[in-house]
Design an enzyme around this catalytic site. Sequence first.
Site, PDB file in Angstrom:
ATOM      1  N   HIS A  96      -3.059   6.639   5.340  1.00  0.00           N
ATOM      2  CA  HIS A  96      -0.962   6.758   5.857  1.00  0.00           C
ATOM      3  C   HIS A  96      -1.200   5.606   5.985  1.00  0.00           C
ATOM      4  O   HIS A  96       0.070   5.275   5.794  1.00  0.00           O
ATOM      5  CB  HIS A  96      -1.346   7.328   7.484  1.00  0.00           C
ATOM      6  CG  HIS A  96      -1.997   9.200   6.582  1.00  0.00           C
ATOM      7  ND1 HIS A  96      -0.697  10.033   6.798  1.00  0.00           N
ATOM      8  CD2 HIS A  96      -3.220   9.613   7.351  1.00  0.00           C
ATOM      9  CE1 HIS A  96      -1.680  11.308   6.308  1.00  0.00           C
ATOM     10  NE2 HIS A  96      -2.795  10.494   7.017  1.00  0.00           N
ATOM     11  N   ARG A 103       8.169   2.274  -1.514  1.00  0.00           N
ATOM     12  CA  ARG A 103       8.533   4.113  -0.583  1.00  0.00           C
ATOM     13  C   ARG A 103       8.968   4.466   0.593  1.00  0.00           C
ATOM     14  O   ARG A 103       9.786   5.569   0.175  1.00  0.00           O
ATOM     15  CB  ARG A 103       6.415   4.462  -0.333  1.00  0.00           C
ATOM     16  CG  ARG A 103       6.292   5.607   0.251  1.00  0.00           C
ATOM     17  CD  ARG A 103       5.041   6.058   0.706  1.00  0.00           C
ATOM     18  NE  ARG A 103       4.989   7.158   1.234  1.00  0.00           N
ATOM     19  CZ  ARG A 103       4.972   7.455   2.595  1.00  0.00           C
ATOM     20  NH1 ARG A 103       5.717   6.439   3.317  1.00  0.00           N
ATOM     21  NH2 ARG A 103       4.983   8.755   2.813  1.00  0.00           N
ATOM     22  N   ASP A 127       1.821  20.159   8.204  1.00  0.00           N
ATOM     23  CA  ASP A 127       0.650  19.726   7.051  1.00  0.00           C
ATOM     24  C   ASP A 127      -0.875  20.474   8.177  1.00  0.00           C
ATOM     25  O   ASP A 127      -0.628  20.619   8.780  1.00  0.00           O
ATOM     26  CB  ASP A 127       0.524  17.881   7.819  1.00  0.00           C
ATOM     27  CG  ASP A 127      -0.009  17.775   7.231  1.00  0.00           C
ATOM     28  OD1 ASP A 127      -1.475  17.730   6.659  1.00  0.00           O
ATOM     29  OD2 ASP A 127       0.449  16.525   6.726  1.00  0.00           O
ATOM     30  N   GLU A 176       7.180  13.570   0.463  1.00  0.00           N
ATOM     31  CA  GLU A 176       6.436  13.307  -0.097  1.00  0.00           C
ATOM     32  C   GLU A 176       5.101  13.519  -1.117  1.00  0.00           C
ATOM     33  O   GLU A 176       3.996  13.330  -0.441  1.00  0.00           O
ATOM     34  CB  GLU A 176       6.277  11.170   0.432  1.00  0.00           C
ATOM     35  CG  GLU A 176       5.846  10.449  -0.387  1.00  0.00           C
ATOM     36  CD  GLU A 176       4.491  10.486  -0.933  1.00  0.00           C
ATOM     37  OE1 GLU A 176       4.342  10.236  -1.824  1.00  0.00           O
ATOM     38  OE2 GLU A 176       4.298   9.291  -0.438  1.00  0.00           O
ATOM     39  N   GLU A 199      -3.021  15.951  -7.625  1.00  0.00           N
ATOM     40  CA  GLU A 199      -3.447  16.675  -6.772  1.00  0.00           C
ATOM     41  C   GLU A 199      -2.262  17.613  -6.386  1.00  0.00           C
ATOM     42  O   GLU A 199      -2.493  18.335  -5.231  1.00  0.00           O
ATOM     43  CB  GLU A 199      -2.500  15.502  -5.559  1.00  0.00           C
ATOM     44  CG  GLU A 199      -3.589  14.314  -5.437  1.00  0.00           C
ATOM     45  CD  GLU A 199      -3.437  13.054  -3.922  1.00  0.00           C
ATOM     46  OE1 GLU A 199      -1.900  13.631  -3.745  1.00  0.00           O
ATOM     47  OE2 GLU A 199      -4.159  11.887  -3.609  1.00  0.00           O
ATOM     48  N   HIS A 240       2.227   1.789  -3.641  1.00  0.00           N
ATOM     49  CA  HIS A 240       1.032   2.133  -3.837  1.00  0.00           C
ATOM     50  C   HIS A 240       0.089   3.099  -4.846  1.00  0.00           C
ATOM     51  O   HIS A 240      -0.686   2.928  -5.066  1.00  0.00           O
ATOM     52  CB  HIS A 240       0.478   2.491  -2.169  1.00  0.00           C
ATOM     53  CG  HIS A 240       0.571   4.131  -2.109  1.00  0.00           C
ATOM     54  ND1 HIS A 240       2.445   4.272  -2.009  1.00  0.00           N
ATOM     55  CD2 HIS A 240       0.332   5.052  -1.880  1.00  0.00           C
ATOM     56  CE1 HIS A 240       2.052   5.410  -1.714  1.00  0.00           C
ATOM     57  NE2 HIS A 240       1.126   6.091  -2.116  1.00  0.00           N
TER      58      HIS A 240
END
Length: 426
Positions: free
Chosen positions: A85, A94, A140, A183, A192, A370
């Site tokens: 994170h 981002r 989440d 995101e 993923e 990233h």
Amino acid sequence: MYGSTGYSNGYHQNQPYQQQNSGDKRGGGRGRRGGRRSRDPLGFRVSDHQHHHHNDNDKLEQKSPPPCTDFDMAYFHSYAHVGIHEEMIKDRARTETYRAAIMQHQSFIEGKVVMDVGCGTGILSIFCAQAGAKRVYAVDASDIAVQANEVVKANNLAEKVIVLHGRVEDVEIDEEVDVIISEWMGYMLLYESMLGSVITARDRWLKRGGLILPSNATLYMAPITHPDRYNDSIEFWRNVYGIDMSAMLQLAKQCAFEEPCVETITGENVLTWPHVVKHVDCYTIQLHELESVSTRYKFQSMMRAPLHGFAFWFDVEFNGPANSPTNCHTSSSVIGTSNNNPMDGIQKKKRANPNEALVLSTAPEDPPTHWQQTLIYFYDPIEVEQDQIVEGSLTLSQSKENRRFMNIHLEYSSGGRSYVKESVMR
């Protein structure tokens, strides 16, 4: 505890939180982001009420959520690590683009209900609350949800931001949402498979005419030359402190280039204009389209150089709902596939209508992120001349073993010779 609105307030789970073992590795063991956050095997509910916003036909069409596998569990656990994170939040391109998109669409968010799919630390949920959202469901499955709830409370937003610890497939809310933000992008865009959670949230809760941020995404590929990388990893072995270690070459090639590499390159490494592998419309894409993506490509090299492989990168755009279908609840019929999307399989010199939408780009010529770029290297470079044709096909498919892994089948030919490269992004 329930507030006067009738919606549960704050963090929700039905089991005591257990801190992850400090020995848990970030996914893949190679510093990759190791899985996006979004799911938990239990699916804790906001309340005991079932959601009632769909009509009876919609309910009949809904399928049972997929089971949570051991791979999913490892994926979720990897996102309990604060380092992942930190890396994402410190990516200013981002994070600031997402904040700018929220403020650009403030008129769609203010006073409305928002869902943040894979909320992580809750930063996008808080941005939406600051933009005036009436209520934000921050979903989440990773245990980072515990910290997200503490962050929400520390910023006095517990009345607005409701943190839900569970899979999007399993959690329950009893209202539709006006906005979905997420995101979800992985390396090479689709690695993923978190986009599937956004699709599920869209089909379960998004109002007709609702807003999805980002609204669409495009995956690109292009041939590249990278002699410095090849020299550092391979040619190095020919002379090591005066010792001939060329016997190491084959092993070095296998170890360095067997799997895709996440690295940063520049526009100078790219030999041609990019080819569009897949265009994703977040309002219409269906889950089955993520199972396999195929394209055929044909490049003409702009220079004489050794061809070392292909690079992949992506853009996402943040368009308003006016630029998307007004009916956001799609049926079970096929809306589009990788074979019939008019944007798939074309070469682009620049983005279409670049001034009409806010864009987050991971292209080599844009500020680094990233995500960097994903590179598939050949074991041996191919010498190409200026204007020489490089053509072939690419198939990206979800691994049967673990749908979050990506199988890559690359066929390429140039100068009368043909090659095949297969790899797995895990």
